[in-house]
Design an enzyme around this catalytic site. Structure first.
Site, PDB file in Angstrom:
ATOM      1  N   PHE A 138      -9.382  -1.020   3.218  1.00 38.66           N
ATOM      2  CA  PHE A 138      -8.423  -2.126   3.197  1.00 38.66           C
ATOM      3  C   PHE A 138      -7.588  -2.098   4.471  1.00 38.66           C
ATOM      4  O   PHE A 138      -6.966  -1.088   4.791  1.00 38.66           O
ATOM      5  CB  PHE A 138      -7.498  -2.075   1.976  1.00 38.66           C
ATOM      6  CG  PHE A 138      -6.607  -3.290   1.902  1.00 38.66           C
ATOM      7  CD1 PHE A 138      -7.087  -4.482   1.389  1.00 38.66           C
ATOM      8  CD2 PHE A 138      -5.308  -3.250   2.392  1.00 38.66           C
ATOM      9  CE1 PHE A 138      -6.281  -5.622   1.358  1.00 38.66           C
ATOM     10  CE2 PHE A 138      -4.500  -4.380   2.360  1.00 38.66           C
ATOM     11  CZ  PHE A 138      -4.992  -5.569   1.833  1.00 38.66           C
ATOM     12  N   ASP A 223      -5.891   3.766  10.477  1.00 40.16           N
ATOM     13  CA  ASP A 223      -4.961   2.895   9.766  1.00 40.16           C
ATOM     14  C   ASP A 223      -4.137   3.769   8.822  1.00 40.16           C
ATOM     15  O   ASP A 223      -4.580   4.131   7.741  1.00 40.16           O
ATOM     16  CB  ASP A 223      -5.756   1.827   9.001  1.00 40.16           C
ATOM     17  CG  ASP A 223      -4.854   0.917   8.163  1.00 40.16           C
ATOM     18  OD1 ASP A 223      -3.667   1.234   7.995  1.00 40.16           O
ATOM     19  OD2 ASP A 223      -5.364  -0.112   7.671  1.00 40.16           O
ATOM     20  N   LYS A 252       4.199  -0.143   5.848  1.00 41.98           N
ATOM     21  CA  LYS A 252       4.726   0.287   4.541  1.00 41.98           C
ATOM     22  C   LYS A 252       5.978   1.178   4.608  1.00 41.98           C
ATOM     23  O   LYS A 252       7.081   0.651   4.656  1.00 41.98           O
ATOM     24  CB  LYS A 252       3.608   0.936   3.728  1.00 41.98           C
ATOM     25  CG  LYS A 252       2.539  -0.099   3.337  1.00 41.98           C
ATOM     26  CD  LYS A 252       1.784   0.254   2.082  1.00 41.98           C
ATOM     27  CE  LYS A 252       1.024  -0.926   1.542  1.00 41.98           C
ATOM     28  NZ  LYS A 252      -0.315  -1.095   2.096  1.00 41.98           N
TER      29      LYS A 252
HETATM   30  C1  PLP Z   1      -1.043  -2.280   2.713  1.00 46.10           C
HETATM   31  C2  PLP Z   1      -2.048  -1.959   3.746  1.00 46.10           C
HETATM   32  C3  PLP Z   1      -2.321  -2.840   4.809  1.00 46.10           C
HETATM   33  C4  PLP Z   1      -1.683  -4.217   4.905  1.00 46.10           C
HETATM   34  O1  PLP Z   1      -0.333  -4.156   5.110  1.00 46.10           O
HETATM   35  P1  PLP Z   1       0.560  -5.502   4.975  1.00 46.10           P
HETATM   36  O2  PLP Z   1       1.920  -5.056   5.391  1.00 46.10           O
HETATM   37  O3  PLP Z   1       0.464  -5.953   3.552  1.00 46.10           O
HETATM   38  O4  PLP Z   1      -0.031  -6.493   5.901  1.00 46.10           O
HETATM   39  C5  PLP Z   1      -3.217  -2.433   5.782  1.00 46.10           C
HETATM   40  N1  PLP Z   1      -3.828  -1.233   5.714  1.00 46.10           N
HETATM   41  C6  PLP Z   1      -3.597  -0.373   4.711  1.00 46.10           C
HETATM   42  C7  PLP Z   1      -4.288   0.952   4.709  1.00 46.10           C
HETATM   43  C8  PLP Z   1      -2.718  -0.705   3.679  1.00 46.10           C
HETATM   44  O5  PLP Z   1      -2.519   0.141   2.667  1.00 46.10           O
END
Ligand code: PLP
Length: 399
Positions: A138, A223, A252
């Site tokens: 994700f 990420d 986050k």
């Molecule tokens: C939550 C998340 C995203 C997206 O972040 P947003 O602030 O909602 O755009 C991207 N990568 C990972 C691993 C995430 O957990």
């Protein structure tokens, strides 16, 4: 507004992009939140891994209040002291040399994708643009990050997707090897797949990925939007695996709830960005950077909180494994690192999440059948015990 009217107005005025629980949260303190009816909830969602220091941590509140009185926003056409201070803090505590600020995880990943493409084109030729990501990953909801996300369910309906992405199973180094071509410029992975169901890598996976990247001149993009900022018991999850990426993204937990994202890179890679390459109006403004500085400083103070995250994570997993012994027909697996913990079930977890909420516990469900526990790092044993009481009760009432 009373709850019935609120729910009515919500469906009248808010776009229908979330399945929301029928409660309205008004106040938070530490690991607790309160609904508009005064009902108290123990919060093991924490804004989905955002409220790393708990709700309304006094140091964050004071930092935001002070900065809001002084200066909230100015353009990146000028130098911004809190932004520079925050970048320096991030650089001093990571592999990186330079930081770009934006407002979310998806934006941080967009910036990473753009930087990787630009760097590769300038240094290795115009055909170097392909990025390999993992299935079940994700990376966000914008068109490029949605394409990077290796899950069809998020992509369906939004085709045509961005060109230049390929997918491999997570943890499969030979699949990754066989997908590399002369067009590949980068590999982009989560250190632990969060939304995908808290999937952990094999112990030597990232070491092998790094070696493969080195051999083939590929950038490694990590990420860490979910795993970063102390979530796994270290400031960044890559520290567990003895590898360093070329680019890392954060969001986050970075600002304790104010919208901030960051993309960090080594000097060598960062130098591909020049004025005009990328920008963000709000990115790194005084208010969010001040909240983020207070977050990092509090998190790193005396090393106490990272250590607590590690210990509470171990306790939580041990106790959830005991629950697994008690309910072997419902619980398949308990896994995680620090306070990013998943409990895989033999069934959909939505009824359990709902029942827990009614009993005053907020839990999150991801990948359909994985309960995800992402409490704040200030969580204590007694909070975990309280959570286990409620969850155990709910599990034993299932038929
Ligand atoms: C939550 C998340 C995203 C997206 O972040 P947003 O602030 O909602 O755009 C991207 N990568 C990972 C691993 C995430 O957990």
């Amino acid at each position: 507004m009373e709850i019935k009217k609120l729910l009515e107005e919500s469906s009248r005025y808010i776009m229908n992009t979330y399945n929301r629980a029928p409660i309205d949260l008004r106040k938070g303190r530490g690991v607790k939140v309160w609904g508009s009816d005064g009902k108290e909830y123990l919060d093991f969602v924490g804004g989905v891994a955002v409220n790393i220091l708990g709700h309304c941590h006094p140091k964050i509140v004071v930092a935001i209040q002070k900065q809001a009185q002084r200066l909230i926003h100015v353009s990146n056409l000028y130098h911004i002291e809190p932004q520079i201070k925050l970048a320096r803090l991030l650089v001093e505590h990571s592999f990186a040399d330079k930081v770009f600020f934006c407002n979310s995880g998806a934006e941080a990943n967009e910036a990473a994708i753009k930087l990787a493409r630009k760097y590769a084109k300038e240094h290795q030729g115009k055909d170097k643009f392909e990025i390999i990501t993992a299935l079940n990953s994700f990376h966000g909801r914008t068109l490029a990050t949605l394409t990077a996300t290796g899950q069809e369910k998020f992509q369906k309906g939004f085709e045509p997707l961005m060109p230049g992405f390929k997918y491999v199973p997570f943890n499969d180094i030979s699949a990754l090897k066989s997908l590399i071509t002369q067009n590949t410029c980068a590999v982009m992975l989560e250190p632990i797949q969060g939304e995908g169901g808290v999937k952990l890598p094999d112990p030597d996976y990232f070491k092998n990925v790094r070696e493969l990247c080195n051999k083939n001149n590929l950038l490694l993009i990590l990420d860490e939007v979910q795993t970063g900022m102390g979530r796994t018991g270290k400031l960044f999850a890559y520290e567990h695996y003895n590898v360093t990426p070329d680019i890392m993204t954060l969001a986050k937990g970075l600002g304790s709830g104010v919208p901030i994202g960051a993309m960090l890179a080594s000097d060598k890679v960062a130098s591909a960005f020049v004025p005009g390459s990328h920008a963000s109006t709000f990115g790194g403004n005084p208010l969010v950077c001040t909240a983020s500085i207070a977050t990092i400083e509090t998190l790193l103070e005396d090393g106490i909180l990272l250590d607590q995250c590690k210990r509470m994570g171990e306790y939580l997993r041990k106790e959830l494994k005991n629950l697994q012994k008690e309910f072997p027909s419902v619980i398949i697996d308990v896994r995680g690192k620090g306070l990013l913990v998943g409990m895989e079930l033999t069934r959909d977890c939505s009824t359990i999440v709902k029942a827990c909420m009614e009993k005053g516990l907020l839990l999150n469900c991801t990948a359909g059948n994985v309960l995800r526990f992402t409490p704040a790092v200030i969580v204590q044993e007694k909070d975990i015990d309280h959570m286990l009481d409620i969850l155990g009760n709910v599990l034993s009432s299932l038929s």
